[in-house]
Design a protein around this motif. Structure first.
Motif, mmCIF file in Angstrom:
data_model
loop_
_atom_site.group_PDB
_atom_site.id
_atom_site.type_symbol
_atom_site.label_atom_id
_atom_site.label_comp_id
_atom_site.label_asym_id
_atom_site.label_seq_id
_atom_site.Cartn_x
_atom_site.Cartn_y
_atom_site.Cartn_z
ATOM 1 N N ILE A 161 0.754 4.261 -2.706
ATOM 2 C CA ILE A 161 0.630 5.673 -2.329
ATOM 3 C C ILE A 161 1.799 6.490 -2.912
ATOM 4 C CG2 ILE A 161 0.583 7.295 -0.360
ATOM 5 C CD1 ILE A 161 -1.106 5.133 1.122
ATOM 6 N N HIS A 162 2.988 5.901 -2.964
ATOM 7 C CA HIS A 162 4.104 6.601 -3.638
ATOM 8 C C HIS A 162 3.732 6.915 -5.085
ATOM 9 C CE1 HIS A 162 7.086 4.481 -0.734
ATOM 10 N NE2 HIS A 162 6.552 5.564 -0.196
ATOM 11 N N SER A 163 3.128 5.922 -5.747
ATOM 12 C CA SER A 163 2.814 6.124 -7.162
ATOM 13 C C SER A 163 1.737 7.198 -7.318
ATOM 14 C CB SER A 163 2.404 4.807 -7.830
ATOM 15 O OG SER A 163 1.162 4.359 -7.342
ATOM 16 N N ILE A 216 0.846 -1.207 0.000
ATOM 17 C CA ILE A 216 0.000 0.000 0.000
ATOM 18 C C ILE A 216 0.881 1.257 0.000
ATOM 19 C CG2 ILE A 216 -1.633 1.356 1.398
ATOM 20 C CD1 ILE A 216 -3.008 -1.298 2.105
ATOM 21 N N ASP A 217 1.988 1.204 0.727
ATOM 22 C CA ASP A 217 2.931 2.332 0.715
ATOM 23 C C ASP A 217 3.391 2.595 -0.723
ATOM 24 O OD1 ASP A 217 4.643 4.311 1.718
ATOM 25 O OD2 ASP A 217 6.299 2.893 1.948
ATOM 26 N N ALA A 218 3.729 1.528 -1.437
ATOM 27 C CA ALA A 218 4.195 1.684 -2.829
ATOM 28 C C ALA A 218 3.107 2.300 -3.695
ATOM 29 C CB ALA A 218 4.625 0.337 -3.394
ATOM 30 N N SER A 235 0.136 3.738 8.516
ATOM 31 C CA SER A 235 -0.238 5.124 8.848
ATOM 32 C C SER A 235 -0.531 5.916 7.571
ATOM 33 C CB SER A 235 0.822 5.810 9.724
ATOM 34 O OG SER A 235 2.069 5.813 9.103
ATOM 35 N N ASN A 236 0.150 5.579 6.472
ATOM 36 C CA ASN A 236 -0.198 6.211 5.196
ATOM 37 C C ASN A 236 -1.598 5.805 4.751
ATOM 38 O OD1 ASN A 236 2.133 7.645 4.673
ATOM 39 N ND2 ASN A 236 3.096 5.993 3.534
ATOM 40 N N ALA A 237 -1.918 4.520 4.901
ATOM 41 C CA ALA A 237 -3.235 4.026 4.486
ATOM 42 C C ALA A 237 -4.338 4.767 5.239
ATOM 43 C CB ALA A 237 -3.344 2.512 4.732
HETATM 44 FE FE LIG Z 1 6.331 5.729 1.963
#
Ligand SMILES: [Fe+2]
Length: 363
Positions: free
Chosen positions: A174-176, A170-172, A259-261
């Motif tokens: 969000i990076h995209s 999910i972090d990846a 935490s990003n999610a």
């Molecule tokens: Fe990140």
């Protein structure tokens, strides 16, 4: 075909003059008896949770001035981020390094090998660390932190715990997404963003259909996608989702991807309410297309999909108190300027506070 662990070890021929960062789990699973006398550091032996300035200083002390040639990091993004600092000629006091009181100067070859499909750290010049005195995570971006070589070995991803996999993938994603809507995006960075999104969402849909074990067939794709996303955000930057997630991660030790999610949907809704056009609209249409749904349903459907990969909680569920929200907002507005400069639309202090207040009760 990407290399195996054996290919990697054969290519690099570790020796006693190398410094290797790897968790005890990675050492046991993949590297037992194969480290050829290299000095090995497991950062978790120097403190709990995600890495802090104190842990880095602990490692500096443990090394006691020992000299080494190459620095290898085989691990998740946090291990890669810590190892990057050890490729510098001088890294302590690390709080001063992050505040640019002395320059970052590369002194060692740096070889980065990710074992999660998330951070893209292997291709960025950024190292994120929790600075305990400042009460937040901070990023140091400097060309001296680039790896000399980034090596993708899908075998290292086998056996990742479900939540680690979910949070990093999910972090990846969000990076995209954040790099796609960044004002610094370019036709090149957006191409990498889109390729990452396509592969990650395709993999998530397969997991939704067949369950988490289905990911094993997609590990190589996830690993390449997270590196694409790393190239995208390494050029165009991440933004408010990351900025708002750092105080939560630092205060409540919530893993970075989770935490990003938590922040993802509310930040994009705040953008949309202020201005819906350009690459935000294009992003929404692209996601709608991938999820075979309408423009209006694109984000709600994406969030429902992410919840199946990694269920999240409202802020109060992580132990946040309502009174903390003002402090979180202050940290974002005063210490995360590097990321907040990449927002699709400017977010004011009251916008940020509004996002936190909304998420306090609602996941
Ligand atoms: Fe990140």
């Amino acid at each position: 075909m990407l290399p195996t662990v054996e290919d990697f070890l054969k290519e690099f021929q570790l020796s006693s003059s190398d410094l290797v960062f790897a968790s005890s789990g990675t050492q046991k699973r993949h590297l037992a008896g194969k480290l050829s006398g290299a000095t090995v550091i497991d950062y978790r032996a120097y403190g709990q949770g995600e890495p802090t300035d104190l842990m880095v200083e602990g490692i500096v002390k443990a090394l006691g001035g020992k000299t080494y040639d190459r620095v290898f990091a085989i691990g998740g993004g946090t291990i890669l981020d810590v190892a990057k600092l050890f490729a510098l000629e001088k890294l302590s006091p690390v709080t001063d390094l992050y505040q640019k009181k002395f320059p970052a100067k590369k002194a060692h070859k740096l070889i980065l090998v990710p074992t999660t499909c998330g951070t893209g750290s292997e291709v960025t010049n950024i190292s994120i660390l929790e600075l305990t005195k400042l009460g937040t995570k901070m990023g140091l971006a400097d060309a001296a932190l680039y790896a000399d070589q980034a090596v993708l070995v899908p075998e290292f991803l086998k056996g990742l715990p479900d939540r680690v996999f979910g949070a990093s993938a999910i972090d990846a994603l969000i990076h995209s997404v954040e790099s796609y809507t960044s004002p610094k995006s370019t036709p090149f960075s957006r191409t990498f963003s889109r390729r990452a999104m396509d592969a990650i969402i395709e993999g998530f849909l397969a997991i939704q259909k067949d369950g988490l074990p289905a990911r094993e067939a997609y590990l190589e794709k996830f690993l390449i996608a997270s590196t694409y996303a790393g190239v995208a955000f390494g050029n165009a930057g991440c933004a408010a989702v990351h900025a708002l997630s750092y105080p939560l991660g630092a205060a409540q030790h919530v893993p970075h991807g989770e935490s990003n999610a938590v922040m993802f949907a509310a930040v994009y809704e705040a953008y949309k309410n202020k201005r819906y056009d350009g690459y935000l609209e294009k992003l929404t249409l692209h996601i709608a297309n991938l999820l075979r749904t309408t423009e209006d349903e694109a984000f709600p459907k994406l969030m429902a999909l992410l919840d199946e990969i990694l269920p999240k909680k409202p802020l109060k569920g992580y132990g946040v108190k309502e009174a903390d929200l003002k402090d979180y907002t202050d940290i974002v507005m005063t210490k995360q300027g590097r990321l907040m400069a990449n927002n699709y639309v400017e977010l004011t202090e009251s916008d940020v506070m509004g996002i936190y207040q909304k998420l306090y009760n609602q996941a």
